[in-house]
Design a protein around this motif. Structure first.
Motif, short mmCIF file in Angstrom:
data_model
loop_
_atom_site.label_atom_id
_atom_site.label_comp_id
_atom_site.label_asym_id
_atom_site.label_seq_id
_atom_site.Cartn_x
_atom_site.Cartn_y
_atom_site.Cartn_z
N GLY A 145 0.80 -1.22 0.00
CA GLY A 145 0.00 0.00 0.00
C GLY A 145 0.83 1.26 0.00
O GLY A 145 2.07 1.23 0.01
N ARG A 146 0.14 2.39 0.00
CA ARG A 146 0.81 3.69 -0.02
C ARG A 146 0.80 4.39 1.33
O ARG A 146 1.38 5.46 1.48
CB ARG A 146 0.16 4.59 -1.07
CG ARG A 146 0.36 4.08 -2.49
CD ARG A 146 0.03 5.14 -3.52
NE ARG A 146 0.32 4.69 -4.87
CZ ARG A 146 0.22 5.45 -5.95
NH1 ARG A 146 -0.19 6.71 -5.84
NH2 ARG A 146 0.52 4.96 -7.14
N THR A 147 0.11 3.82 2.31
CA THR A 147 0.15 4.37 3.66
C THR A 147 0.87 3.38 4.57
O THR A 147 0.74 2.16 4.42
CB THR A 147 -1.26 4.63 4.21
OG1 THR A 147 -2.02 3.42 4.19
CG2 THR A 147 -1.96 5.69 3.37
N ALA A 148 1.67 3.91 5.47
CA ALA A 148 2.58 3.08 6.25
C ALA A 148 1.82 2.23 7.27
O ALA A 148 0.97 2.74 8.00
CB ALA A 148 3.58 3.97 6.97
N PRO A 149 2.14 0.94 7.35
CA PRO A 149 1.61 0.11 8.45
C PRO A 149 2.38 0.39 9.74
O PRO A 149 3.57 0.76 9.70
CB PRO A 149 1.86 -1.32 7.96
CG PRO A 149 3.04 -1.20 7.06
CD PRO A 149 2.98 0.16 6.43
N SER A 150 1.73 0.22 10.86
CA SER A 150 2.38 0.43 12.15
C SER A 150 1.69 -0.42 13.21
O SER A 150 0.62 -0.99 12.96
CB SER A 150 2.34 1.91 12.55
OG SER A 150 1.01 2.33 12.76
N ARG A 151 2.29 -0.51 14.37
CA ARG A 151 1.70 -1.20 15.53
C ARG A 151 1.30 -2.63 15.19
O ARG A 151 0.16 -3.05 15.36
CB ARG A 151 0.52 -0.40 16.07
CG ARG A 151 0.91 0.97 16.62
CD ARG A 151 -0.29 1.79 16.99
NE ARG A 151 -0.56 2.84 16.02
CZ ARG A 151 -1.66 3.57 16.00
NH1 ARG A 151 -2.61 3.35 16.88
NH2 ARG A 151 -1.83 4.50 15.08
N LEU A 152 2.26 -3.39 14.73
CA LEU A 152 2.02 -4.76 14.28
C LEU A 152 1.70 -5.68 15.46
O LEU A 152 2.21 -5.49 16.57
CB LEU A 152 3.26 -5.30 13.57
CG LEU A 152 4.02 -4.37 12.62
CD1 LEU A 152 5.23 -5.08 12.05
CD2 LEU A 152 3.10 -3.89 11.52
N GLN A 153 0.90 -6.73 15.19
CA GLN A 153 0.63 -7.74 16.21
C GLN A 153 0.22 -9.06 15.54
O GLN A 153 -0.70 -9.09 14.72
CB GLN A 153 -0.49 -7.27 17.15
CG GLN A 153 -0.58 -8.04 18.45
CD GLN A 153 0.56 -7.73 19.40
OE1 GLN A 153 1.70 -8.12 19.15
NE2 GLN A 153 0.28 -7.01 20.47
N TRP A 154 0.93 -10.13 15.87
CA TRP A 154 0.64 -11.46 15.32
C TRP A 154 -0.63 -12.03 15.95
O TRP A 154 -0.91 -11.82 17.13
CB TRP A 154 1.78 -12.42 15.63
CG TRP A 154 3.03 -12.21 14.83
CD1 TRP A 154 4.07 -11.38 15.14
CD2 TRP A 154 3.40 -12.88 13.61
NE1 TRP A 154 5.05 -11.47 14.19
CE2 TRP A 154 4.67 -12.39 13.24
CE3 TRP A 154 2.78 -13.83 12.81
CZ2 TRP A 154 5.33 -12.82 12.11
CZ3 TRP A 154 3.44 -14.26 11.67
CH2 TRP A 154 4.69 -13.77 11.32
N SER A 155 -1.36 -12.81 15.17
CA SER A 155 -2.46 -13.60 15.73
C SER A 155 -1.86 -14.75 16.54
O SER A 155 -0.73 -15.16 16.30
CB SER A 155 -3.35 -14.14 14.62
OG SER A 155 -2.63 -15.04 13.79
N PRO A 156 -2.59 -15.27 17.52
CA PRO A 156 -2.03 -16.34 18.36
C PRO A 156 -1.59 -17.58 17.58
O PRO A 156 -0.66 -18.27 18.01
CB PRO A 156 -3.19 -16.66 19.31
CG PRO A 156 -3.98 -15.40 19.38
CD PRO A 156 -3.90 -14.81 18.01
N ASP A 157 -2.22 -17.88 16.44
CA ASP A 157 -1.82 -19.06 15.66
C ASP A 157 -0.73 -18.76 14.64
O ASP A 157 -0.28 -19.65 13.91
CB ASP A 157 -3.02 -19.69 14.97
CG ASP A 157 -3.71 -18.73 13.98
OD1 ASP A 157 -3.16 -17.63 13.73
OD2 ASP A 157 -4.79 -19.09 13.48
N GLY A 158 -0.28 -17.50 14.57
CA GLY A 158 0.80 -17.12 13.67
C GLY A 158 0.42 -17.07 12.20
O GLY A 158 1.29 -16.94 11.34
N LYS A 159 -0.88 -17.09 11.89
CA LYS A 159 -1.31 -17.10 10.50
C LYS A 159 -1.68 -15.73 9.98
O LYS A 159 -1.77 -15.54 8.76
CB LYS A 159 -2.50 -18.05 10.34
CG LYS A 159 -2.17 -19.51 10.60
CD LYS A 159 -3.39 -20.39 10.42
CE LYS A 159 -3.05 -21.86 10.66
NZ LYS A 159 -4.24 -22.74 10.48
#
Length: 704
Positions: A145-159
């Protein structure tokens, strides 16, 4: 007392910290012994401004869930492009095998400890989400995308990965132009119709932050929240992956939003209706779901009339029931809430009385410190096995990464020492802590930094440094600028006047509806007098400086006393009424005093330095970033013009490429120190030399 250990590195200067006064005495004895015996081949040098060009920072460590590896940010100065460059490094949990991993930010381990998600630039310079297999280095770009992602968080199953990104606003008010085809016209102007329409360090607010979910193997991100409001903080998954929790204030009209209000919210990762968990009105955030998924911890404050709002910790059942108070009456706002794996305890950091410690809390309302000592110790992550990582700083120890097992009187293990090479052969100024009485029986905590070659038979210039906020706290963390001034021969004193955090809500609210005023001024003068009593000070060479709230109090100081030979007011507020309509924090600014200035402007004017400029005789330097939207340049310009018209010695320096503050750019840190030092020397006498080496070399800023 907490003990500190090192990994494969030489003994640290901060090993002497448990007795700072003793350390200073020992240092003086060493100087005398060296002089008498002629034993030293070369005397150590003080910290100099040029050391900043080689400075490094270690921060934001994340330990893998299995507790085997740690990834952390290592930032260094690129002296040729004048910027900080941040790269992610990785090491074993014992600190061995440190090595660069990737250039990027905000790394997060997958639940199985095999992958890292992080944000980095793609080939076109756009910030994107990447996933890297740690063992073999295979990397996939996940977003495009053209807008920056931030504040990442994995789902508990890693998918899947949840992240926050800006969704552009649609124009709310337009006109139809008879624009010829292929015409190159002036771009359309922004049409502003909200109260908070810009942000410092960003510029115009062009959209709203919303929540997205994307497969960890790549795919199309799904937007799962929308509306004219922002998702706040880092999203948190429920352990079963059924919902994502976050904070926000869902409104249909942004002007109807109360900036002091936000709730804990939950939404399915597939999108749909957003449900609200919290019931009490307030500004709530930082939701943390217990390991069993049944309880949500969160923190925030109830909206009250006073300027300072005490932060509490609360808990609510996952279904929104049993919303209850857990911790209140804390000295400061708790940070970094993290659950213990047993789900019965939680941990947080608390900054109080100049120190920052890790505390253990319980749902029944009890809490106690896990660490102790003269340091600033923060918590950033905990492994599945209960091993914690964070970073630590102390008066003579730069910020570095540590590891510890969370138990009472924990024994932290230092893992990095990124500035060891720079400080090898450097003598730092000693730091003494003191407490002094002030008016109204107030007690004020402060610190004195003494030049490394301090000789009590000489008289030294004094620099009073004032922190911003005003609801903030000076502490015992390492302060490069103060050490630089100590290296230039100054005794530096800094303190926490009334209004500071870390001493409870009564102390913080002592300046409510009266800032700046008599109380904070009295406390700063008491700290100055304490330094004069404890050190050999030339009272004809005393100076004062501060930025933001510290700039406000610097201006207030020269209004109320002429004891300082010169002052530097950086990024100040000078006129509370004009500030209210021009700062990026308009609602905050409009609630500084009661009643509103429309109804009665007396307090607004009485506490505005511009209204008392006729009382200033002290030469005053003004500095503000040209991009500053928090305390806009116009504030400094008002004071500059008033002083200039009245014949008071003054200069105005708009700092290029700076938002709020004057020293984020590496070269501007040097300029900030050198401009102030030159100003102080020009407006006082009794100096042994003409100025620091290099003070005029490569100088910038033509007179206008």
């Amino acid at each position: 007392m907490t003990t500190w250990r090192r990994v494969g590195l030489a003994a640290m200067a901060w090993a002497l910290l448990p007795g700072l006064a003793v350390a200073e005495d020992a240092a003086q004895d060493t100087v005398r012994d060296t002089a008498e015996n002629g034993a030293a081949a070369e005397a150590p040098e003080p910290l100099k401004i040029e050391h900043w060009l080689d400075w490094e920072r270690a921060s934001a460590p994340q330990i893998s869930p299995n507790g085997e590896r740690i990834v952390y940010a290592r930032s260094s100065v690129d002296k040729y492009t004048d910027r900080w460059v941040t790269r992610q490094w990785i090491m074993r949990a014992d600190g061995s095998r440190p090595r660069e991993l990737v250039e990027g930010s905000d790394p997060r381990w997958s639940p199985d400890s095999t992958r890292l998600a992080y944000v980095a630039e793609d080939a076109d310079g756009n910030a994107q989400l990447f996933v890297r297999w740690v063992d073999d280095g295979a990397t996939s770009q996940i977003t495009w995308g053209r807008t920056a992602p931030s504040r990442l968080q994995w789902s508990p199953d890693g998918k899947r990965l949840a992240f926050v990104s800006e969704v552009a606003m649609e124009p709310s008010w337009t006109i139809a132009l008879p624009r010829p085809k292929d015409a190159e016209w002036t771009p359309d102007p922004a049409v502003i119709d909200t109260l908070h329409y810009r942000r410092d360090r960003q510029g115009p607010k062009t959209g709203y932050d919303h929540l997205f979910v994307v497969p960890a193997t790549g795919g199309t991100p799904r937007q799962i929240t929308d509306g004219p409001w922002d998702v706040e903080g880092r999203p948190q998954w429920r352990p079963d992956g059924s919902e994502i929790l976050f904070a926000g204030d869902m409104v249909d009209d942004p002007d109807a939003a109360d900036p002091w209000t936000s709730h804990i919210l939950a939404v399915s990762p597939s999108g749909g209706a957003v449900r609200q968990l919290t019931s009490q009105d307030g500004g709530w955030g930082s939701p943390r779901v217990s390991p069993d998924g049944q309880t949500v911890l969160y923190s925030g404050a109830v909206a009250v009339e006073t300027n300072y709002r005490p932060t509490v910790v609360r808990a609510v059942d996952i279904d929104g029931g049993n919303d209850r108070l857990v911790l209140a009456g804390l000295a400061n706002a708790p940070r970094s809430l993290l659950w213990a794996r047993d789900g019965k305890r939680f941990f947080f950091t608390l900054a109080a009385e100049g120190r920052t410690q890790i505390h253990e809390g319980r749902l029944d309302g009890g809490h106690e410190p896990v660490t102790e000592g003269m340091h600033s110790l923060t918590l950033t992550a905990i492994s599945d096995g209960g091993v914690a990582v964070g970073h630590r700083s102390a008066p003579q120890a730069t910020t570095n990464i540590y590891r510890l097992t969370l138990k009472r009187r924990a024994d932290p293990l230092m893992l990095t020492d990124v500035n060891a090479d720079i400080l090898d052969g450097v003598a730092l100024g000693t730091v003494e802590e003191f407490t002094v009485g002030s008016s109204d029986d107030a007690r004020v905590q402060g610190w004195i930094v003494t030049p490394p070659d301090y000789d009590a038979t000489r008289r030294y210039p004094l620099l009073l440094a004032i922190h911003g906020g005003p609801h903030a706290m000076y502490g015992v963390n390492f302060r490069p600028m103060f050490q630089m001034f100590a290296g230039l021969g100054y005794v530096v004193v800094y303190a926490n006047p009334r209004g500071s955090t870390g001493y409870g809500s009564d102390f913080a609210n002592a300046i409510d509806n009266r800032y700046p005023g008599r109380r904070d001024f009295d406390d700063l003068m008491a700290a100055t007098d304490a330094a004069i009593e404890r050190r050999s000070i030339d009272t004809d060479r005393m100076f004062v400086q501060g930025c933001s709230g510290g700039g406000v109090l610097t201006a207030w100081t020269v209004i109320n006393t002429d004891r300082f030979a010169a002052a530097a007011s950086r990024c100040p507020v000078i006129n509370w009424i004009s500030f209210a309509g021009t700062a990026d924090i308009a609602e905050w600014a409009y609630t500084r005093f009661r009643p509103d200035f429309f109804d009665d402007p007396a307090r607004w004017l009485d506490h505005s330095p511009i209204m008392h400029a006729d009382r200033v005789t002290t030469p005053t330097l003004l500095m503000t970033g040209v991009r500053d939207l928090r305390t806009p340049l116009a504030q400094a310009e008002e004071f500059y013009a008033a002083l200039k018209r009245r014949g008071v010695a003054t200069k105005l320096i708009p700092m290029n490429d700076e938002w709020h503050g004057t020293s984020r750019k590496p070269s501007n840190m040097l300029r900030t120190v050198l401009y102030m030092d030159k100003w102080f020397r020009e407006h006082s006498s009794g100096w042994d030399d003409a100025g620091p080496a290099g003070a005029d070399t490569g100088a910038s800023g033509a007179g206008q």
